[in-house]
Design an enzyme around this catalytic site. Structure first.
Site, PDB file in Angstrom:
ATOM      1  N   THR A  11     -52.675 -79.264  46.213  1.00 16.01           N
ATOM      2  CA  THR A  11     -51.996 -77.973  46.357  1.00 16.01           C
ATOM      3  C   THR A  11     -52.963 -76.808  46.206  1.00 16.01           C
ATOM      4  OG1 THR A  11     -51.495 -78.085  44.009  1.00 16.01           O
ATOM      5  CG2 THR A  11     -49.753 -78.814  45.508  1.00 16.01           C
ATOM      6  N   GLY A  12     -54.236 -77.096  45.956  1.00 20.64           N
ATOM      7  CA  GLY A  12     -55.229 -76.041  45.756  1.00 20.64           C
ATOM      8  C   GLY A  12     -55.909 -75.643  47.054  1.00 20.64           C
ATOM      9  N   ARG A 101     -72.220 -84.203  38.799  1.00 17.84           N
ATOM     10  CA  ARG A 101     -73.300 -83.918  39.759  1.00 17.84           C
ATOM     11  C   ARG A 101     -74.694 -84.310  39.284  1.00 17.84           C
ATOM     12  NH1 ARG A 101     -71.274 -77.990  41.211  1.00 17.84           N
ATOM     13  NH2 ARG A 101     -69.463 -78.536  42.497  1.00 17.84           N
ATOM     14  N   CYS A 132     -70.986 -75.078  46.027  1.00 18.25           N
ATOM     15  CA  CYS A 132     -70.863 -74.461  47.361  1.00 18.25           C
ATOM     16  C   CYS A 132     -72.110 -73.681  47.775  1.00 18.25           C
ATOM     17  CB  CYS A 132     -69.629 -73.564  47.396  1.00 18.25           C
ATOM     18  SG  CYS A 132     -69.406 -72.556  45.916  1.00 18.25           S
ATOM     19  N   GLN A 159     -71.185 -64.073  46.767  1.00 20.25           N
ATOM     20  CA  GLN A 159     -70.198 -65.152  46.819  1.00 20.25           C
ATOM     21  C   GLN A 159     -68.753 -64.659  46.884  1.00 20.25           C
ATOM     22  OE1 GLN A 159     -73.016 -67.780  43.895  1.00 20.25           O
ATOM     23  NE2 GLN A 159     -70.953 -68.572  44.146  1.00 20.25           N
ATOM     24  N   SER A 162     -63.044 -67.048  46.930  1.00 20.75           N
ATOM     25  CA  SER A 162     -62.446 -68.375  47.090  1.00 20.75           C
ATOM     26  C   SER A 162     -63.116 -69.406  46.187  1.00 20.75           C
ATOM     27  CB  SER A 162     -62.544 -68.840  48.543  1.00 20.75           C
ATOM     28  OG  SER A 162     -63.897 -68.865  48.951  1.00 20.75           O
ATOM     29  N   LYS A 218     -77.052 -74.307  38.286  1.00 22.60           N
ATOM     30  CA  LYS A 218     -76.579 -75.363  39.193  1.00 22.60           C
ATOM     31  C   LYS A 218     -77.376 -75.324  40.486  1.00 22.60           C
ATOM     32  CE  LYS A 218     -71.684 -75.139  37.852  1.00 22.60           C
ATOM     33  NZ  LYS A 218     -70.388 -74.525  38.248  1.00 22.60           N
ATOM     34  N   HIS A 246     -69.463 -67.407  51.689  1.00 21.31           N
ATOM     35  CA  HIS A 246     -70.590 -66.995  50.857  1.00 21.31           C
ATOM     36  C   HIS A 246     -71.771 -66.582  51.739  1.00 21.31           C
ATOM     37  CE1 HIS A 246     -68.526 -68.479  47.452  1.00 21.31           C
ATOM     38  NE2 HIS A 246     -69.324 -69.464  47.068  1.00 21.31           N
ATOM     39  N   GLN A 319     -67.074 -70.979  52.306  1.00 16.37           N
ATOM     40  CA  GLN A 319     -67.151 -71.675  51.011  1.00 16.37           C
ATOM     41  C   GLN A 319     -66.154 -72.821  50.911  1.00 16.37           C
ATOM     42  OE1 GLN A 319     -64.663 -71.239  48.292  1.00 16.37           O
ATOM     43  NE2 GLN A 319     -65.799 -72.783  47.109  1.00 16.37           N
TER      44      GLN A 319
HETATM   45  P1  A2P Z   1     -51.093 -77.669  40.635  1.00 11.06           P
HETATM   46  O1  A2P Z   1     -50.764 -76.839  41.849  1.00 11.06           O
HETATM   47  O2  A2P Z   1     -50.079 -78.730  40.362  1.00 11.06           O
HETATM   48  O3  A2P Z   1     -51.430 -76.851  39.419  1.00 11.06           O
HETATM   49  P2  A2P Z   1     -57.272 -74.081  43.020  1.00 11.06           P
HETATM   50  O4  A2P Z   1     -58.680 -74.542  42.908  1.00 11.06           O
HETATM   51  O5  A2P Z   1     -56.933 -73.500  44.339  1.00 11.06           O
HETATM   52  O6  A2P Z   1     -56.891 -73.184  41.875  1.00 11.06           O
HETATM   53  O7  A2P Z   1     -56.349 -75.407  42.856  1.00 11.06           O
HETATM   54  C1  A2P Z   1     -56.428 -76.240  41.728  1.00 11.06           C
HETATM   55  C2  A2P Z   1     -55.781 -77.593  42.032  1.00 11.06           C
HETATM   56  O8  A2P Z   1     -55.950 -78.436  40.906  1.00 11.06           O
HETATM   57  C3  A2P Z   1     -54.294 -77.520  42.306  1.00 11.06           C
HETATM   58  O9  A2P Z   1     -53.954 -78.436  43.303  1.00 11.06           O
HETATM   59  C4  A2P Z   1     -53.709 -77.934  40.957  1.00 11.06           C
HETATM   60  O10 A2P Z   1     -52.423 -78.513  41.026  1.00 11.06           O
HETATM   61  C5  A2P Z   1     -54.688 -78.995  40.553  1.00 11.06           C
HETATM   62  N1  A2P Z   1     -54.603 -79.285  39.119  1.00 11.06           N
HETATM   63  C6  A2P Z   1     -54.715 -78.413  38.086  1.00 11.06           C
HETATM   64  N2  A2P Z   1     -54.554 -79.046  36.900  1.00 11.06           N
HETATM   65  C7  A2P Z   1     -54.331 -80.364  37.173  1.00 11.06           C
HETATM   66  C8  A2P Z   1     -54.085 -81.542  36.386  1.00 11.06           C
HETATM   67  N3  A2P Z   1     -54.053 -81.496  35.060  1.00 11.06           N
HETATM   68  N4  A2P Z   1     -53.898 -82.719  37.038  1.00 11.06           N
HETATM   69  C9  A2P Z   1     -53.932 -82.765  38.372  1.00 11.06           C
HETATM   70  N5  A2P Z   1     -54.154 -81.699  39.175  1.00 11.06           N
HETATM   71  C10 A2P Z   1     -54.358 -80.512  38.591  1.00 11.06           C
END
Ligand code: A2P
Length: 342
Positions: A11-12, A101, A132, A159, A162, A218, A246, A319
């Site tokens: 979902t991120g 890494r 990145c 940078q 995102s 890094k 970036h 990025q």
């Molecule tokens: P969720 O949407 O359920 O919080 P971004 O980098 O865009 O901020 O996205 C971070 C991603 O990491 C999202 O998909 C988020 O899911 C996921 N995430 C955050 N915490 C956890 C966790 N404890 N276990 C699994 N996925 C996680």
């Protein structure tokens, strides 16, 4: 052979892009299993035109779902917690976080630069995707190193937000909206250490004891590992109010004199590098050009005015794609070639 692919952090910002890139390159997918935190139970994401339910990331989900390749892009602590279970279940982990890494048993790979290192994946069943800013820089440095031999690199980055995920992008957009509503002074920063709208912040990740940031260190350590080299590097990493590409100003000193033409020829023949270098016509790489593409753009290539062994150039890449999703998918493609060869 088709693969069951898990995406932790689906979902991120990076997770969503991994799905798009897998579809675009026609990756041999049996199915995609989107994984996220508990908060996302009940949500779904679109994969190949169909809605697929997001599952919670647990130790068991990788074996339960028969996941064969697991992309992780949910932050270092999630990789630390769940990547070992995924790897133990037999899945290949491709980790986008910094957690593994520098682990000597984990290859750190940019497929255009060190594809041969993928062969070491089996030590932990984990392959790490670099930072990145490092990815786009080594893509440009590798052909130059091969042609002329690098002695030293100095880089300043510009940078995009995102790099801090969806929350980072939302913070910039929200602050710009407040600016147009004459309320910018009331916008308190939460993701970035200061207001990012209409500002430039020379501070990414935390400061270390040596007064460099972790992001800067890094870029140094990861470049050495990927390029199997130890030339001196210095980095200054800067956050700018750009959404998702970036830019980097890179200065390289070589062991011999170089001409801009020879350097451009070396860059032009490199994989996934696009040279845009017609300054007289106002043509050079910019985030507006790189965004939503899988290439790394190089331009403003010129020899130093005082030292003919020194070259300066400008490098831009998306990025979320080149710096994360696309590189991770390219690693998976190379790994599949190796797996098929067995
Ligand atoms: P969720 O949407 O359920 O919080 P971004 O980098 O865009 O901020 O996205 C971070 C991603 O990491 C999202 O998909 C988020 O899911 C996921 N995430 C955050 N915490 C956890 C966790 N404890 N276990 C699994 N996925 C996680």
């Amino acid at each position: 052979k088709k693969y069951v692919v898990g995406i932790v952090g689906a979902t991120g910002a990076v997770g969503e892009e991994i799905v798009r890139v897998l579809e675009e390159v026609g990756f041999p997918l049996e199915r995609i299993v989107p994984l996220a935190s508990k908060n996302s139970i009940g949500k779904s994401i679109e994969v190949q035109g169909k809605e697929v339910a997001v599952l919670e990331t647990t130790d068991e989900v990788f074996s339960e779902q028969g996941i064969e390749i697991a992309f992780f892009s949910a932050g270092g602590s999630v990789s630390e917690r769940y990547a070992p279970s995924a790897a133990k279940s037999g899945a290949l982990v491709i980790d986008n976080t910094s957690f593994f890494r520098l682990d000597k048993d984990v290859p750190l790979v940019v497929p255009e630069v060190n594809p041969q290192d993928i062969a070491d994946f089996a030590k932990k069943n984990i392959i790490a995707n670099p930072n990145c800013s490092t990815i786009q820089m080594v893509q440009a440095l590798a052909p130059l190193h091969k042609a002329f031999g690098i002695e030293r690199v100095d880089v300043s980055t510009y940078q995009a937000v995102s790099g801090a995920g969806k929350k980072g992008m939302e913070e910039l957009v929200l602050q710009m909206q407040k600016f147009f509503a004459f309320e910018l002074d009331s916008a308190s920063p939460s993701v970035f250490p200061h207001r990012i709208a209409l500002n430039v912040i020379p501070h990414i990740d935390v400061f270390m004891e040596n007064d460099y940031t972790k992001e800067e260190m890094k870029m140094i350590k990861e470049t050495h590992k990927i390029m199997h080299a130890d030339f001196p590097i210095s980095a200054t990493c800067v956050r700018v109010p750009v959404l998702r590409s970036h830019s980097e100003s890179i200065t390289v000193r070589f062991s011999c004199e170089v001409s801009a033409k020879d350097a451009k020829d070396a860059l032009k023949s490199a994989q996934n590098i696009v040279l845009i270098d017609e300054p007289q016509n106002g043509l050079y790489p910019m985030p507006t050009i790189a965004t939503d593409t899988n290439e790394t753009y190089v331009g403003r290539v010129r020899v130093d005015n005082f030292d003919k062994k020194i070259l300066h150039f400008w490098c831009v890449a998306d990025q979320i794609r080149v710096g994360a999703a696309t590189n991770a998918v390219r690693i998976a493609q190379k790994w599949c070639e190796i797996a098929r060869g067995k």
